[in-house]
Design a protein around this motif. Structure first.
Motif, PDB file in Angstrom:
ATOM      1  N   UNK A   1       0.841  -1.208   0.000  1.00  0.00           N
ATOM      2  CA  UNK A   1       0.000   0.000   0.000  1.00  0.00           C
ATOM      3  C   UNK A   1       0.872   1.253   0.000  1.00  0.00           C
ATOM      4  N   UNK A   2       1.905   1.273   0.834  1.00  0.00           N
ATOM      5  CA  UNK A   2       2.757   2.462   0.902  1.00  0.00           C
ATOM      6  C   UNK A   2       3.533   2.648  -0.413  1.00  0.00           C
ATOM      7  N   UNK A   3       4.019   1.578  -0.986  1.00  0.00           N
ATOM      8  CA  UNK A   3       4.701   1.703  -2.272  1.00  0.00           C
ATOM      9  C   UNK A   3       3.755   2.173  -3.365  1.00  0.00           C
ATOM     10  N   UNK A   4       2.517   1.703  -3.316  1.00  0.00           N
ATOM     11  CA  UNK A   4       1.522   2.152  -4.293  1.00  0.00           C
ATOM     12  C   UNK A   4       1.244   3.648  -4.132  1.00  0.00           C
ATOM     13  N   UNK A   5       1.201   4.112  -2.884  1.00  0.00           N
ATOM     14  CA  UNK A   5       1.024   5.545  -2.595  1.00  0.00           C
ATOM     15  C   UNK A   5       2.127   6.362  -3.262  1.00  0.00           C
ATOM     16  N   UNK A   6       3.363   5.905  -3.160  1.00  0.00           N
ATOM     17  CA  UNK A   6       4.477   6.583  -3.834  1.00  0.00           C
ATOM     18  C   UNK A   6       4.289   6.590  -5.335  1.00  0.00           C
ATOM     19  N   UNK A   7       4.018   5.416  -5.898  1.00  0.00           N
ATOM     20  CA  UNK A   7       3.970   5.279  -7.351  1.00  0.00           C
ATOM     21  C   UNK A   7       2.868   6.131  -7.969  1.00  0.00           C
ATOM     22  N   UNK A   8       1.721   6.195  -7.285  1.00  0.00           N
ATOM     23  CA  UNK A   8       0.620   6.992  -7.840  1.00  0.00           C
ATOM     24  C   UNK A   8       0.901   8.485  -7.777  1.00  0.00           C
ATOM     25  N   UNK A   9       1.899   8.877  -6.992  1.00  0.00           N
ATOM     26  CA  UNK A   9       2.319  10.275  -6.974  1.00  0.00           C
ATOM     27  C   UNK A   9       3.588  10.482  -7.804  1.00  0.00           C
ATOM     28  N   UNK A  10       3.872   9.484  -8.667  1.00  0.00           N
ATOM     29  CA  UNK A  10       4.871   9.569  -9.731  1.00  0.00           C
ATOM     30  C   UNK A  10       6.301   9.654  -9.217  1.00  0.00           C
ATOM     31  N   UNK A  11       6.518   9.193  -7.977  1.00  0.00           N
ATOM     32  CA  UNK A  11       7.881   9.137  -7.470  1.00  0.00           C
ATOM     33  C   UNK A  11       8.548   7.826  -7.886  1.00  0.00           C
ATOM     34  N   UNK A  12       9.849   7.863  -7.975  1.00  0.00           N
ATOM     35  CA  UNK A  12      10.639   6.648  -8.116  1.00  0.00           C
ATOM     36  C   UNK A  12      10.939   6.129  -6.712  1.00  0.00           C
ATOM     37  N   UNK A  13      10.865   4.826  -6.520  1.00  0.00           N
ATOM     38  CA  UNK A  13      11.104   4.238  -5.200  1.00  0.00           C
ATOM     39  C   UNK A  13      12.122   3.106  -5.315  1.00  0.00           C
TER      40      UNK A  13
END
Length: 274
Positions: A215-227
């Motif tokens: 869920x937290x990684x998805x939160x990052x990805x949907x805000x277009x960040x690289x993780x």
């Protein structure tokens, strides 16, 4: 599995989800990176100070994956700041990794009190101009450091890699990056697990049938960040990659946005001011 990419400001495509090896001993790095590559990761993030570039290089060599299908990042450490020393540090990184070029090379910390990061940046510009690295960027740079680079150099960083997770969202840095066309990359994207037990995260995870980390990684990805999540556990390495089959709603994104506090898990920038 196709991992989405972000187009950097020089047109290079960088995978939006990569594998980090911070704090992984060199002896364990080859096995961890090998598992990650087998799972489907193609972007690997390391650094001279991690002491595991050689371990990364062994895994890359043993993988049989074509070099053009990999995206490898490393960083110049503070002890190598300066023009000539940065050029030497780049050569040393390539030797340890067993590569003839990097896809992305970063200044690891600005060290503003020393005043050397503009000179260090000029060395990165030279490497880029000579075609020895595909993209150059920075790490842990605050807005004022970006402003100085802007006034003293000709190339805008492609990436600014900073600590960023629900408990520490670095909004001013993200805004400064966005204003300059710099992609934000999050290190410690899961806050070393510190946010995974939060009730809001747990509730969203249960609703989607996913883990809190997903869920937290998805939160990052949907805000277009690289993780670049890190793990040495094969099941978690695979779990962190399995984040493309669901979407968080606007309300769910906002709920995670609301978790911000000074939840720093790494060193504070002030510790590197001199």
């Amino acid at each position: 599995m196709t991992i989405p990419t972000r187009t950097l400001n020089n047109g290079i495509e960088m995978p939006q989800l990569g594998f980090g090896v911070f704090q992984v001993p060199d002896a364990e790095t080859t096995a961890a990176v090998s598992v990650a590559l087998e799972a489907g990761y193609r972007s690997i993030d390391t650094a001279a100070i991690y002491g595991n570039e050689a371990g990364v290089g062994r895994a890359l060599a043993e993988s049989g994956i074509a070099r053009d299908d990999l995206f490898v990042t490393s960083k110049v450490w503070i002890s190598d700041h300066g023009y000539d020393s940065t050029l030497r540090a780049y050569d040393a990184a390539l030797e340890r990794l067993g590569l003839d070029h990097l896809d992305l090379f970063l200044i690891h910390w600005p060290i503003p009190a020393a005043g050397t990061y503009p000179e260090t940046w000029r060395a990165l510009e030279k490497l880029y101009a000579d075609g020895r690295v595909r993209a150059i960027g920075v790490s842990n740079f605050e807005p004022e450091h970006l402003v100085r680079l802007e006034t003293e150099s000709g190339i805008v960083p492609a990436v600014n890699q900073v600590e960023l997770h629900p408990a520490l969202q670095n909004r001013a840095v993200v805004e400064a990056n966005s204003a300059r066309g710099i992609v934000t990359e999050a290190w410690s994207p899961l806050a070393q697990g510190a946010v995974l037990g939060d009730p809001a995260v747990l509730s969203i995870a249960e609703l989607h049938g996913r883990t809190p980390a997903q869920v937290v990684l998805r939160w990052h990805l949907q805000q277009r960040r690289i993780v670049i999540p890190k793990s040495v556990t094969p099941a978690r390495i695979a779990e962190n990659l399995d984040v493309f089959g669901f979407d968080l709603s606007a309300d769910e994104l906002a709920a995670i946005d609301g978790l911000e506090r000074d939840g720093r898990t790494g060193p504070h920038p002030a510790e590197f001011n001199g």
